[in-house]
Structure formats: structure tokens, C-alpha cells
Design a protein around this motif. Structure first.
Motif, PDB file in Angstrom:
ATOM      1  N   ASP A 100       0.858  -1.182   0.000  1.00 38.30           N
ATOM      2  CA  ASP A 100       0.000   0.000   0.000  1.00 38.30           C
ATOM      3  C   ASP A 100       0.896   1.234   0.000  1.00 38.30           C
ATOM      4  OD1 ASP A 100      -1.612   2.243   0.845  1.00 38.30           O
ATOM      5  OD2 ASP A 100      -3.084   0.824   1.593  1.00 38.30           O
ATOM      6  N   ASN A 101       0.756   2.035  -1.043  1.00 37.85           N
ATOM      7  CA  ASN A 101       1.527   3.261  -1.153  1.00 37.85           C
ATOM      8  C   ASN A 101       0.544   4.417  -1.307  1.00 37.85           C
ATOM      9  OD1 ASN A 101       3.334   5.303  -1.584  1.00 37.85           O
ATOM     10  ND2 ASN A 101       4.426   4.291  -3.238  1.00 37.85           N
TER      11      ASN A 101
ATOM     12  N   GLY B 297      -2.485   4.730  -0.187  1.00 35.50           N
ATOM     13  CA  GLY B 297      -3.844   4.301  -0.516  1.00 35.50           C
ATOM     14  C   GLY B 297      -3.961   3.474  -1.784  1.00 35.50           C
ATOM     15  N   ARG B 298      -2.907   3.354  -2.545  1.00 37.41           N
ATOM     16  CA  ARG B 298      -2.927   2.525  -3.753  1.00 37.41           C
ATOM     17  C   ARG B 298      -2.448   1.138  -3.379  1.00 37.41           C
ATOM     18  NH1 ARG B 298       0.924   1.767  -8.458  1.00 37.41           N
ATOM     19  NH2 ARG B 298      -0.418   1.021 -10.131  1.00 37.41           N
ATOM     20  N   ARG B 299      -3.396   0.189  -3.332  1.00 34.36           N
ATOM     21  CA  ARG B 299      -3.078  -1.182  -2.931  1.00 34.36           C
ATOM     22  C   ARG B 299      -2.793  -2.040  -4.159  1.00 34.36           C
ATOM     23  NH1 ARG B 299      -4.424  -3.319   1.972  1.00 34.36           N
ATOM     24  NH2 ARG B 299      -5.268  -5.187   1.019  1.00 34.36           N
TER      25      ARG B 299
END
Length: 128
Positions: A97-98, A100-102
Motif C-alpha cells: 500500500d503506497n 492508498g494505492r493497494r
């Protein structure tokens, strides 16, 4: 010690080694240093990114050393697991998770004369 126990301990050590190196590759300080990244990538490294783009070591280094990796937004890792597929080959899976991008990630590590190196990596976007 039974033969199976030694094999199991060897497998656990191989998985630990791959996890430790995968974690190193996710470290923003390591990713920003091409020499450190190259120490972890197999000469035949390929990746299919979450975007669907195919990468090799050279193209990955261009992106990571170009300032795209921010130490202010470290990657959070969960669900890390690994298994030995064959002697000298470890498969890792995890969720990254970066901001909020999973992305579900899958890596194949192989043992070479110079140690464990990342041979193949794939990322698949995940809404969950």
C-alpha cells in the motif's frame, strides 16, 4: 535430526532471506541508489508492473534513480508469505500500500553465486 526437519529449516531460511531482500528493495533509500538495487536484481530480471508495463533492470533503475521514490511515502506491506518452489527458488506474495494505492505483489527470488536475487516481479492492482 530427521532429514525432513533439516529441509524444513532450510526452506524457512530461504524464505527469510527472500523476505529480507524484498523488504530492502521497498526501502526508499535503497531504491534511490542504483548500485544497491542492482545488488538485489538478477541479471535476467523482468517485471510486469501494476500498470501492465513490462520492465527490466535498466528501466527500473531509470525510474527509481530519477527521484520518483519519496522517503516521505514509504510502502506499507501486509500479508507477506513465501514458499520454496524448488531448491534455490522462493515465491513471495504480499500486499503493498503506497498512499492508498493497494497492489498485490508476487516475486520470484533465485539463489545465485552472489546470493539471493529478484528474478521476476508482478503487481496487480487491488481494490481490497
Amino acid at each position: 535430526m530427521a532429514e525432513g526437519n533439516g529441509e524444513s529449516e532450510g526452506n524457512a531460511a530461504a524464505v527469510r532471506a527472500a523476505v529480507e531482500r524484498e523488504t530492502r528493495l521497498l526501502d526508499p533509500e535503497v531504491r534511490a541508489c542504483p548500485e544497491r538495487v542492482l545488488e538485489l536484481l538478477d541479471p535476467e530480471f523482468t517485471e510486469i508492473g501494476a500498470s501492465g508495463r513490462r520492465w527490466d533492470a535498466r528501466s527500473i533503475l531509470t525510474v527509481t534513480s530519477g527521484g520518483s521514490v519519496s522517503p516521505d511515502s514509504p510502502v506499507e506491506v501486509s500479508e507477506m508469505s513465501g514458499t520454496v518452489l524448488a531448491p534455490g527458488v522462493v515465491h513471495l506474495t504480499y500486499v503493498a500500500d503506497n498512499q492508498g494505492r493497494r497492489v498485490r505483489r508476487s516475486s520470484l527470488w533465485r539463489l545465485t553465486e552472489s546470493g539471493w536475487r529478484l528474478y521476476f516481479h508482478q503487481g496487480t492492482p487491488s481494490g481490497c
